[in-house]
Design an enzyme around this catalytic site. Structure first.
Site, mmCIF file in Angstrom:
data_model
loop_
_atom_site.group_PDB
_atom_site.id
_atom_site.type_symbol
_atom_site.label_atom_id
_atom_site.label_comp_id
_atom_site.label_asym_id
_atom_site.label_seq_id
_atom_site.Cartn_x
_atom_site.Cartn_y
_atom_site.Cartn_z
ATOM 1 N N VAL A 18 -18.596 24.085 123.709
ATOM 2 C CA VAL A 18 -18.064 25.405 123.389
ATOM 3 C C VAL A 18 -18.909 26.502 124.036
ATOM 4 O O VAL A 18 -20.112 26.581 123.799
ATOM 5 C CB VAL A 18 -18.011 25.614 121.855
ATOM 6 C CG1 VAL A 18 -17.490 27.006 121.519
ATOM 7 C CG2 VAL A 18 -17.139 24.548 121.201
ATOM 8 N N ASP A 19 -18.284 27.328 124.877
ATOM 9 C CA ASP A 19 -18.953 28.505 125.467
ATOM 10 C C ASP A 19 -20.313 28.135 126.056
ATOM 11 O O ASP A 19 -21.303 28.849 125.858
ATOM 12 C CB ASP A 19 -19.153 29.592 124.405
ATOM 13 C CG ASP A 19 -17.868 30.038 123.739
ATOM 14 O OD1 ASP A 19 -16.804 29.913 124.367
ATOM 15 O OD2 ASP A 19 -17.923 30.509 122.595
ATOM 16 N N PHE A 20 -20.382 27.085 126.816
ATOM 17 C CA PHE A 20 -21.711 26.563 127.116
ATOM 18 C C PHE A 20 -22.423 27.241 128.280
ATOM 19 O O PHE A 20 -23.582 26.943 128.561
ATOM 20 C CB PHE A 20 -21.718 25.034 127.243
ATOM 21 C CG PHE A 20 -20.911 24.420 128.354
ATOM 22 C CD1 PHE A 20 -21.486 24.146 129.579
ATOM 23 C CD2 PHE A 20 -19.590 24.042 128.137
ATOM 24 C CE1 PHE A 20 -20.763 23.520 130.583
ATOM 25 C CE2 PHE A 20 -18.850 23.419 129.129
ATOM 26 C CZ PHE A 20 -19.436 23.166 130.370
ATOM 27 N N ARG A 25 -13.392 32.174 128.025
ATOM 28 C CA ARG A 25 -12.880 33.200 127.126
ATOM 29 C C ARG A 25 -13.884 34.348 127.113
ATOM 30 O O ARG A 25 -15.087 34.134 127.330
ATOM 31 C CB ARG A 25 -12.653 32.650 125.717
ATOM 32 C CG ARG A 25 -13.893 32.150 124.984
ATOM 33 C CD ARG A 25 -13.522 31.684 123.579
ATOM 34 N NE ARG A 25 -14.675 31.166 122.838
ATOM 35 C CZ ARG A 25 -14.617 30.785 121.557
ATOM 36 N NH1 ARG A 25 -13.479 30.858 120.881
ATOM 37 N NH2 ARG A 25 -15.705 30.318 120.951
#
Length: 347
Positions: free
Chosen positions: A196-198, A260
């Site tokens: 996630v969102d790394f 995102r």
């Protein structure tokens, strides 16, 4: 897209006892050499603490160093490198998460505080080693703050080369020293994995010939995660740039989004910027709808997201409005040289 978003910008402008310096003399007696060697059983942090000015090198010999390392701003120009050219040989790893309670009872670490490696030093170079955060959600179901950062960097002219960055959520936090600073960071030949969102943050960050890999994740929803989550300041013409990279996946096809936008609660004027160009994108990325929102109040369509001449199944353009593309003229302003300005890393 707002204001011709991607056209040419108007302002183009353990333990110290085992540390030894080169020549096998004790580190503290040979500081004029400005080279410190760290070997298994020693502490990387102890070596960093010895640094009292710019231009030092810390050489970390093969082994696993289970500790948190923080590089202060006074260590400007520090080089931290593995002793071999294989980044797998030298690993610095720890396992704090956002929601991990601090030992002193003062609360939890928070996202930035969870980092295994943190640096505020301008001119930092890191090369030939692995930075990891091996905290796992499955081992801590009681913790809801699951961000667990491997590296948190916020100094101008930060350079990573041949570095492996391993974690799950929020692996690499590319930040700046202040909300109004446009600190530059450069990553070359690096391997970065997560879910996630790394890759996230406010810095002007260039990734060249890097490999991003999305992890398999045992959840029953999609998307399972996102590669990028930039939070670029509105005044900054440049955010995250990935050029000549590749994106692969350990998950099923289409399980991940490319990005995102992150608009932090403490900087609601942020205008996230991401350009991915000349990069091979594997089938793990949802080609039909590669972007999504973090909050509905800040839709990705209003952000500075674009691509240019990408290839691979995850780069297929089947719904053009879902994949903004740069023109050739726009692409001239989204290069390593324009993003980094007067800084030429490695020159």
């Amino acid at each position: 897209m707002e204001g011709g978003l991607l056209n040419a910008p108007a302002n183009l402008t353990g333990f110290a006892g085992g540390l030894v310096a080169a020549g096998a003399a004790p580190a503290f007696a040979a500081a004029d050499r400005r080279i410190l060697h760290v070997r298994p059983g020693d502490s990387v942090q102890a070596a960093v603490d010895t640094v009292d000015g710019p231009g030092w090198t810390v050489v970390v010999h093969p082994g696993t160093y289970r500790e948190v390392v923080k590089v202060p701003a006074r260590a400007a120009g520090l080089t931290l490198r593995g002793a071999t050219r294989n980044p797998r040989d030298t690993v610095i790893v720890y396992d704090n998460a956002n929601g991990t309670p601090k030992p002193d009872g003062s609360g939890t670490y928070g996202t930035a505080g969870s980092a295994t490696f943190t640096s505020a030093a301008p001119g930092l170079t890191v090369r030939d080693l692995t930075l990891a955060n091996d905290w796992l959600r499955a081992d801590h179901p009681e913790i809801t703050g699951t961000q667990a950062v491997a590296a948190y960097t916020y100094g101008d002219r930060t350079r990573f080369e041949n570095v492996r960055l391993l974690a799950h959520q929020d692996t690499l936090f590319v930040e700046t020293t202040a909300l109004d600073a446009f600190d530059r960071q450069y990553f070359r030949h690096c391997y970065i994995e997560g879910d996630v969102d790394f890759v996230f943050g406010r810095a002007t960050a260039v990734f060249e010939e890097c490999h991003f890999r999305t992890l398999a994740r045992d959840v029953d929803f999609t998307p399972k995660g996102m590669v990028f989550a930039p939070s670029t300041a509105r005044a900054n013409p440049y955010g995250i740039l990935a050029v000549h990279c590749r994106i692969t996946s350990g998950a099923e096809d289409g399980a991940y989004k490319l990005a995102r936008p992150w608009v932090p609660s403490y900087e609601t004027t942020a205008w996230p910027s991401l350009v991915v160009r000349e990069t091979r994108i594997g089938p793990g990325i949802d080609a039909v709808a590669p972007y999504t929102n973090m909050r509905e109040a800040y839709p990705w369509q209003s952000m500075r997201f674009a691509e240019y001449r990408n290839s691979g199944p995850g780069a297929a353009v089947s719904v053009p409005e879902n994949r903004p593309q740069l023109t050739r003229d726009q692409a001239r302003w989204h290069t390593k040289e324009t993003y980094l300005g007067d800084w030429r890393p490695g020159a």
